[in-house]
Design an enzyme around this catalytic site. Structure first.
Site, short mmCIF file in Angstrom:
data_model
loop_
_atom_site.label_atom_id
_atom_site.label_comp_id
_atom_site.label_asym_id
_atom_site.label_seq_id
_atom_site.Cartn_x
_atom_site.Cartn_y
_atom_site.Cartn_z
N LYS A 1 41.16 42.54 28.61
CA LYS A 1 42.26 41.81 27.98
C LYS A 1 41.78 41.04 26.76
CE LYS A 1 44.33 41.57 32.53
NZ LYS A 1 43.15 42.01 33.31
N ASP B 1 39.95 46.89 36.37
CA ASP B 1 40.57 45.98 35.41
C ASP B 1 39.89 44.62 35.46
OD1 ASP B 1 42.89 45.05 33.62
OD2 ASP B 1 42.95 43.63 35.29
N PHE C 1 49.82 42.14 46.86
CA PHE C 1 49.94 41.34 48.08
C PHE C 1 50.41 39.92 47.77
CE2 PHE C 1 46.20 44.23 49.06
CZ PHE C 1 46.98 45.19 49.70
N ASN C 2 50.91 39.69 46.55
CA ASN C 2 51.42 38.38 46.13
C ASN C 2 50.42 37.24 46.43
OD1 ASN C 2 54.74 39.41 46.65
ND2 ASN C 2 54.05 38.48 44.75
N LEU D 1 51.00 38.77 51.67
CA LEU D 1 51.33 40.08 52.25
C LEU D 1 50.11 40.79 52.83
CD1 LEU D 1 53.89 41.38 49.60
CD2 LEU D 1 54.36 40.84 52.00
N ALA D 2 49.01 40.06 52.88
CA ALA D 2 47.79 40.63 53.49
C ALA D 2 47.24 39.69 54.55
CB ALA D 2 46.74 40.88 52.41
N TYR E 1 38.57 35.77 33.41
CA TYR E 1 38.16 35.71 34.80
C TYR E 1 36.73 35.17 34.90
CZ TYR E 1 42.15 38.90 35.38
OH TYR E 1 43.39 39.48 35.34
#
Length: 325
Positions: free
Chosen positions: A74, A43, A225-226, A230-231, A48
């Site tokens: 996108k 994706d 992993f927000n 979370l990593a 980006y």
């Protein structure tokens, strides 16, 4: 579900120089590692790095058989050549392109044509209307949303009917636009970033996912992993994690240590346990990470671990969790 996707994908935002510059050799090595690890859903977006991420994916895919992978990008921002980069946060050292917001039908077609050229492919599988949400556009976001429903959504629906794309939806960081899109249009899949994780899931669980299951609309979880908290990182939702988030993460980590579970594996597998979720797409700019994502996706996590999280009220009783293995 009306559309199917590989369960584990690769999110391309870090390949657009998100937060920090990335040299071309490391970008190429990271994407090559994702392919080598067996990841086949990619994706990306014109946003980006102002086209940089798409350009880098194009190099990876140049010698790959088109039927061997799934590709999404996108629409919503057209890129125009500029004298210097926008460097729109959180991206740095971008390509020298200027972003122009355009959620019209014509804008969607033009955006896709430009993406196809940057990616060097003849088709896109899934197209997301990008960032039609309050966090991106402030109070006037509903004006952009209306433009998208009357313009880009109708154009993408026609493309799907004509077989030019397999499906379309929204790519957003908030739940509300997805609920509204279900009411006003006929999407196939939503890319929802950061709103279905070990740390943040209540709104999606209550207000969106049941409707998606009823309609056969899938969810791709971005940011499992927000943004890194979370990593093992310090960021949450693209900024430094607040104290409450750090505290809750530490409590989850303590349960992980008790059961010998990798927090990243728990975060990734949690996202995929809900029946509405088709895929999770963690991103990285580190060549070591893709193989680790596959290991975390396949890791054995005992049922007792999930039961412990619920017993300690770190997860609600009604949230789906993976079957113990």
């Amino acid at each position: 579900m009306r559309i199917s996707l590989p369960r584990l994908g690769f999110g391309g935002a870090p390949l657009g120089n998100m937060f920090k510059p990335l040299d071309e050799a490391t970008a190429d090595a990271t994407l090559a590692a994702a392919w080598e690890a067996g990841i086949r859903y990619y994706d990306t977006s014109p946003h980006y790095g102002a086209g940089l991420s798409e350009q880098r994916f194009g190099r990876l895919l140049a010698d790959k058989r088109r039927d061997d992978y799934v590709l999404s990008t996108k629409v919503g921002r057209l890129l125009q050549p500029a004298d210097k980069p926008d460097n729109a946060p959180p991206f740095v050292d971008e390509l020298p392109n200027h972003r122009v917001l355009d959620y019209s039908a014509d804008g969607a077609r033009r955006s896709l044509e430009a993406s196809l050229e940057r990616l060097g492919v003849d088709r896109i599988d899934v197209v997301y209307i990008h960032d039609v949400s309050e966090d991106q556009h402030g109070p006037q976001w509903t004006e952009y949303f209306d433009q998208a429903m009357k313009g880009a959504a109708k154009a993408l629906t026609r493309m799907r009917e004509e077989g030019m794309i397999r499906g379309w939806g929204l790519g957003v960081n908030l739940v509300e636009p997805c609920r509204m899109a279900l009411e006003q249009s006929d999407p196939d899949v939503f890319l929802l970033a950061g709103r279905y994780s070990l740390l943040d899931h209540r709104e999606a669980l209550d207000t969106l996912f049941p409707r998606c299951v009823e309609r056969g609309v899938g969810i791709v979880v971005g940011g499992p992993f927000n943004s890194g908290v979370l990593a093992g990182g310090q960021n949450y939702d693209y900024a430094e994690a607040p104290e409450e988030i750090r505290r809750r993460t530490a409590e989850i980590e303590a349960v992980c240590q008790r059961f010998g579970v990798d927090l990243r594996a728990a975060a990734l597998q949690f996202c995929l346990a809900h029946p509405a979720v088709l895929a999770a797409i963690p991103g990285t700019s580190n060549p070591k990470r893709p193989a680790q994502y596959v290991q975390q996706f396949e890791a054995t996590i005992p049922a007792e671990f999930w039961q412990a999280l619920k017993a300690q009220k770190l997860l609600p009783d009604d949230v789906p969790v993976p079957e113990g293995r």
